[in-house]
Design a protein around this motif. Structure first.
Motif, short mmCIF file in Angstrom:
data_model
loop_
_atom_site.label_atom_id
_atom_site.label_comp_id
_atom_site.label_asym_id
_atom_site.label_seq_id
_atom_site.Cartn_x
_atom_site.Cartn_y
_atom_site.Cartn_z
N GLN A 1 -52.58 -23.82 8.90
CA GLN A 1 -52.58 -24.74 10.04
C GLN A 1 -51.95 -24.01 11.22
OE1 GLN A 1 -53.99 -27.91 9.77
NE2 GLN A 1 -54.62 -27.23 7.73
N GLU A 2 -52.79 -23.61 12.16
CA GLU A 2 -52.31 -22.81 13.28
C GLU A 2 -51.88 -23.68 14.47
OE1 GLU A 2 -55.32 -19.81 14.01
OE2 GLU A 2 -54.82 -18.79 12.13
N ASN A 3 -51.24 -23.02 15.43
CA ASN A 3 -50.77 -23.71 16.63
C ASN A 3 -50.90 -22.77 17.82
OD1 ASN A 3 -48.47 -24.67 18.62
ND2 ASN A 3 -48.85 -26.34 17.19
N ASP B 1 -62.86 -12.26 9.26
CA ASP B 1 -62.99 -10.83 9.54
C ASP B 1 -61.67 -10.08 9.56
OD1 ASP B 1 -65.70 -11.18 9.80
OD2 ASP B 1 -65.61 -11.50 11.98
N LEU B 2 -60.58 -10.79 9.43
CA LEU B 2 -59.27 -10.16 9.55
C LEU B 2 -59.03 -9.08 8.49
CD1 LEU B 2 -57.04 -10.73 11.63
CD2 LEU B 2 -55.97 -12.24 9.95
N VAL B 3 -59.58 -9.28 7.30
CA VAL B 3 -59.44 -8.27 6.25
C VAL B 3 -60.83 -7.94 5.69
CG1 VAL B 3 -57.09 -9.00 5.59
CG2 VAL B 3 -59.06 -9.95 4.38
N LEU C 1 -56.81 -11.12 -1.10
CA LEU C 1 -55.96 -11.90 -0.19
C LEU C 1 -54.53 -11.85 -0.73
CD1 LEU C 1 -54.54 -14.78 0.66
CD2 LEU C 1 -55.69 -13.38 2.34
N SER C 2 -53.71 -11.08 -0.09
CA SER C 2 -52.35 -10.85 -0.57
C SER C 2 -51.38 -11.57 0.37
CB SER C 2 -52.09 -9.34 -0.56
OG SER C 2 -50.97 -9.04 -1.32
N PRO C 3 -50.59 -12.50 -0.18
CA PRO C 3 -49.75 -13.35 0.66
C PRO C 3 -48.75 -12.56 1.52
CG PRO C 3 -49.46 -13.89 -1.66
CD PRO C 3 -50.44 -12.78 -1.60
N CYS C 4 -48.44 -13.09 2.70
CA CYS C 4 -47.50 -12.43 3.61
C CYS C 4 -46.09 -12.48 3.01
CB CYS C 4 -47.54 -13.10 4.98
SG CYS C 4 -46.67 -14.67 5.07
N TYR D 1 -57.43 -19.79 16.31
CA TYR D 1 -56.94 -18.58 16.97
C TYR D 1 -57.29 -17.33 16.17
CZ TYR D 1 -54.76 -22.40 19.33
OH TYR D 1 -54.59 -23.59 20.01
N SER D 2 -57.06 -17.35 14.88
CA SER D 2 -57.35 -16.16 14.06
C SER D 2 -58.78 -16.19 13.50
CB SER D 2 -56.37 -16.07 12.88
OG SER D 2 -56.65 -17.09 11.94
N LYS D 3 -59.36 -17.37 13.41
CA LYS D 3 -60.65 -17.56 12.75
C LYS D 3 -60.61 -17.01 11.31
CE LYS D 3 -63.28 -18.20 16.86
NZ LYS D 3 -62.18 -18.93 17.51
N PHE D 4 -59.44 -17.10 10.70
CA PHE D 4 -59.25 -16.64 9.32
C PHE D 4 -58.82 -17.85 8.51
CE2 PHE D 4 -56.81 -14.29 5.98
CZ PHE D 4 -57.85 -13.47 5.54
N ASN D 5 -59.71 -18.30 7.63
CA ASN D 5 -59.45 -19.52 6.86
C ASN D 5 -58.88 -19.18 5.49
OD1 ASN D 5 -60.66 -20.72 9.02
ND2 ASN D 5 -62.32 -21.67 7.87
N VAL D 6 -57.77 -19.82 5.15
CA VAL D 6 -57.11 -19.55 3.87
C VAL D 6 -56.98 -20.87 3.10
CG1 VAL D 6 -55.08 -18.53 2.74
CG2 VAL D 6 -55.80 -17.71 5.01
N GLY D 7 -57.21 -20.81 1.79
CA GLY D 7 -57.03 -21.97 0.93
C GLY D 7 -56.08 -21.63 -0.20
N CYS E 1 -48.85 -20.81 7.01
CA CYS E 1 -49.82 -20.28 6.04
C CYS E 1 -50.17 -21.34 4.99
CB CYS E 1 -49.23 -19.08 5.30
SG CYS E 1 -48.94 -17.64 6.33
N ALA E 2 -51.35 -21.17 4.41
CA ALA E 2 -51.86 -22.10 3.40
C ALA E 2 -50.91 -22.23 2.21
CB ALA E 2 -53.23 -21.61 2.92
N GLU E 3 -50.36 -21.11 1.76
CA GLU E 3 -49.48 -21.12 0.58
C GLU E 3 -48.27 -22.01 0.81
OE1 GLU E 3 -50.77 -18.62 2.19
OE2 GLU E 3 -50.87 -16.77 1.01
N1 THU Z 1 -52.49 -16.74 6.41
C1 THU Z 1 -52.34 -17.55 5.34
O1 THU Z 1 -52.53 -18.76 5.43
N2 THU Z 1 -51.98 -16.99 4.17
C2 THU Z 1 -51.81 -15.65 3.96
O2 THU Z 1 -51.51 -15.24 2.86
C3 THU Z 1 -52.01 -14.71 5.07
C4 THU Z 1 -52.26 -15.32 6.39
C5 THU Z 1 -52.94 -17.35 7.66
C6 THU Z 1 -51.94 -17.36 8.79
C7 THU Z 1 -52.84 -17.45 9.98
O3 THU Z 1 -53.23 -18.81 10.18
C8 THU Z 1 -54.09 -16.68 9.57
O4 THU Z 1 -54.07 -16.65 8.14
C9 THU Z 1 -54.14 -15.28 10.12
O5 THU Z 1 -53.01 -14.58 9.83
#
Ligand code: THU
Length: 162
Positions: free
Chosen positions: A62-64, A100-102, A108-111, A40-46, A72-74
């Motif tokens: 892991q999105e839904n 492309d989200l950021v 990469l700063s955690p939510c 959905y976001s096409k934003f991969n986080v490790g 979130c990955a963390e």
């Molecule tokens: N996301 C993370 O896994 N970690 C972060 O620190 C920020 C956002 C994920 C949530 C969602 O799957 C995607 O990145 C876009 O927000």
């Protein structure tokens, strides 16, 4: 009375300036980033955790289709560690991302929700841990504590900080 916080962190141009033990963790975070389920976001986080027994625990986002049900990955990594290695403490957390989200030069700063969970891990293990954040163009910053990333976190200020 006006007061202020000051937060210390260390900045590097490239993660290859880190100590080799940290570079190994960066490699693990990059590796697990490819397991992200992010259609959905096409934003991969490790996220990779170095545990006090030397083990590395990894998590990816892991999105839904019901968006808020994803994680979130963390939190995937921290909750796995809590469930499977409850007696072992976290020494370092490294987070990387691609998408492309950021902008590529943005760390990469955690939510906020992940920060609260990151702080809870310090409370649970009664010990601070380091956090390594990396941009898509390899700029790196290192924090000494999760509490530094969430001053006035709910319920914990007095426990962790002087
Ligand atoms: N996301 C993370 O896994 N970690 C972060 O620190 C920020 C956002 C994920 C949530 C969602 O799957 C995607 O990145 C876009 O927000």
């Amino acid at each position: 009375m006006e007061k202020e916080f000051s937060i210390k962190y260390t900045q590097f141009k490239h993660w290859n300036e880190l100590a080799s033990v940290d570079q190994k963790l960066v490699a693990a975070a990059n590796e697990v980033m490819h397991t992200a389920y992010a259609p959905y976001s096409k934003f991969n986080v490790g996220a990779a955790l170095l545990m006090s027994n030397g083990e590395i625990i990894k998590g990816s986002n892991q999105e839904n289709i019901a968006y808020p049900s994803g994680l979130c990955a963390e939190r995937v990594a921290l909750f796995y560690a809590g469930a499977n290695l409850p007696e072992t403490s976290v020494e370092t957390l490294c987070i990387v991302a691609k998408g492309d989200l950021v902008p590529v030069d943005t760390i990469l700063s955690p939510c906020g929700a992940c920060r609260q969970v990151m702080v809870e891990t310090e409370v649970r293990q009664k010990k601070e841990y380091r956090i390594i954040l990396i941009s898509q163009n390899d700029a790196t910053i290192v924090f000494n504590s999760a509490v530094d990333m969430l001053p006035l976190a709910f319920g914990v200020q007095a426990i962790i900080k002087k």
